[in-house]
Write a protein that holds these residues in place. Sequence first.
Motif, PDB file in Angstrom:
ATOM      1  N   TYR A  85       0.846  -1.186   0.000  1.00 31.88           N
ATOM      2  CA  TYR A  85       0.000   0.000   0.000  1.00 31.88           C
ATOM      3  C   TYR A  85       0.883   1.237   0.000  1.00 31.88           C
ATOM      4  CZ  TYR A  85      -3.169   3.662   1.627  1.00 31.88           C
ATOM      5  OH  TYR A  85      -3.885   4.826   1.747  1.00 31.88           O
ATOM      6  N   ASP A  86       0.624   2.135  -0.914  1.00 33.54           N
ATOM      7  CA  ASP A  86       1.383   3.384  -0.995  1.00 33.54           C
ATOM      8  C   ASP A  86       2.881   3.108  -1.012  1.00 33.54           C
ATOM      9  OD1 ASP A  86       1.671   6.126  -1.213  1.00 33.54           O
ATOM     10  OD2 ASP A  86       1.751   6.437   0.960  1.00 33.54           O
ATOM     11  N   GLY A  87       3.267   2.153  -1.834  1.00 35.65           N
ATOM     12  CA  GLY A  87       4.673   1.777  -1.904  1.00 35.65           C
ATOM     13  C   GLY A  87       4.911   0.481  -1.169  1.00 35.65           C
ATOM     14  N   GLY A  94      -3.790   1.805   4.943  1.00 38.73           N
ATOM     15  CA  GLY A  94      -4.839   2.353   4.088  1.00 38.73           C
ATOM     16  C   GLY A  94      -6.191   2.321   4.762  1.00 38.73           C
ATOM     17  N   TYR A 216      -7.837  -3.345  -1.104  1.00 37.64           N
ATOM     18  CA  TYR A 216      -6.458  -2.968  -0.767  1.00 37.64           C
ATOM     19  C   TYR A 216      -5.506  -4.028  -1.300  1.00 37.64           C
ATOM     20  CZ  TYR A 216      -8.957   0.168   2.332  1.00 37.64           C
ATOM     21  OH  TYR A 216      -9.811   1.119   2.822  1.00 37.64           O
ATOM     22  N   ARG A 272      -8.050   0.945  -3.552  1.00 38.39           N
ATOM     23  CA  ARG A 272      -7.353   1.914  -2.706  1.00 38.39           C
ATOM     24  C   ARG A 272      -5.894   1.483  -2.538  1.00 38.39           C
ATOM     25  NH1 ARG A 272      -9.450   6.540  -2.162  1.00 38.39           N
ATOM     26  NH2 ARG A 272      -8.529   6.781  -0.101  1.00 38.39           N
ATOM     27  N   THR A 274      -3.344   4.165  -2.510  1.00 39.15           N
ATOM     28  CA  THR A 274      -2.653   5.340  -1.971  1.00 39.15           C
ATOM     29  C   THR A 274      -3.633   6.115  -1.094  1.00 39.15           C
ATOM     30  OG1 THR A 274      -3.223   6.601  -3.965  1.00 39.15           O
ATOM     31  CG2 THR A 274      -1.028   5.605  -3.890  1.00 39.15           C
ATOM     32  N   ASP A 276      -5.430   8.621  -0.993  1.00 40.36           N
ATOM     33  CA  ASP A 276      -6.114   9.692  -1.714  1.00 40.36           C
ATOM     34  C   ASP A 276      -7.424  10.044  -1.017  1.00 40.36           C
ATOM     35  OD1 ASP A 276      -4.094   9.575  -3.659  1.00 40.36           O
ATOM     36  OD2 ASP A 276      -5.145   7.958  -4.719  1.00 40.36           O
TER      37      ASP A 276
END
Length: 345
Positions: A85-87, A94, A216, A272, A274, A276
Amino acid sequence: MTLQPLWPLWALVLVAVPLLAFCAVMLVRQRKHRGAWARRSGVALALVALLLGPSVVDRTGSTLQSNAEVFFVVDRTGSMAAEDYDGASPRLDGVRHDVEAIVEAFPGGRYTVIGWDSQATRQLPLTTDARAVRSWADTVRQELTTYSAGSQVDRPYAALEQALVGAAERNPNNVRLVYFMSDGENTDGSDSSADAELTSFAPLAPLVDGGAVLGYGTAEGGRMRSYDGVTPAEQAPYITDPTRGGAEAVSVIDEVTLRTIAEQLGVTYAHRITPDSVEGVTAGIDLADIAGDGRREEVLYRPVLWPLAAIALGLITWEMFVIARAYPTRLGPDGFETRRKVGAR
């Protein structure tokens, strides 16, 4: 001036009536010590008055009265610790972000959390306390790795059904929003099977007015650290896969399953990956339409207790001073301590 009792009225009556009645009786019967009992009665009256909570209006305002009921259904299985998640952050990061953002999107609503791992449980009952939901989100962790029983996305069905049915019976006119948060993965484990037929969520659709299924994870997947409740996350070893010769296990998102659940519930699906904005899964719900009676007046009171506390403390200090004076000690002719006969108070 108004009263905001510090105790429930029944408890206050249960204590105050016998106490004041006893003081009144002693005032009548103990004529020689009527001054002392008047003092003690004053203490009792001051304490009872204090417990009644005399207060003044501090300020008035208005808060949004919403009839939105938000149900968070959160996957806590080991796969939600996968670092994609996010990298390279865990998927639960998340979940934390999105839970807090959704709460902010529906101020004044009621919120509940259903979490599932090896079993599904109501982690937080319906509450208007947004801080409690944020606290839960801040502290949520994956299940203990040693107790993992695999992932099965239909595990929370019964708990969600019970929560929705109960909410509909209590407040049939309220709006119920479900946010189902998972990676959709189904793996072998106790009481689960990767190829088992999943329970359909379609029967719950009539009870759901909106929300979303939030997915996710990535197709490439991510490694998962184990969790024993003691070892810091950054020091925990990665979970291994015995079927791959002990290599590090990799979890990938199952968007097909998640989209199916979204269709069954009649809500949208959002991937989902990132942190955002969640506007895409909340913008379609008009808060003004579900705001009940709009805004309600809120009055905050400030208790004024110090004058009564000062009176009680002064009378208690007086009583202790009288008692101390009534029992002085001195040495008699024989060298032993003697006490002066207690006089009238």
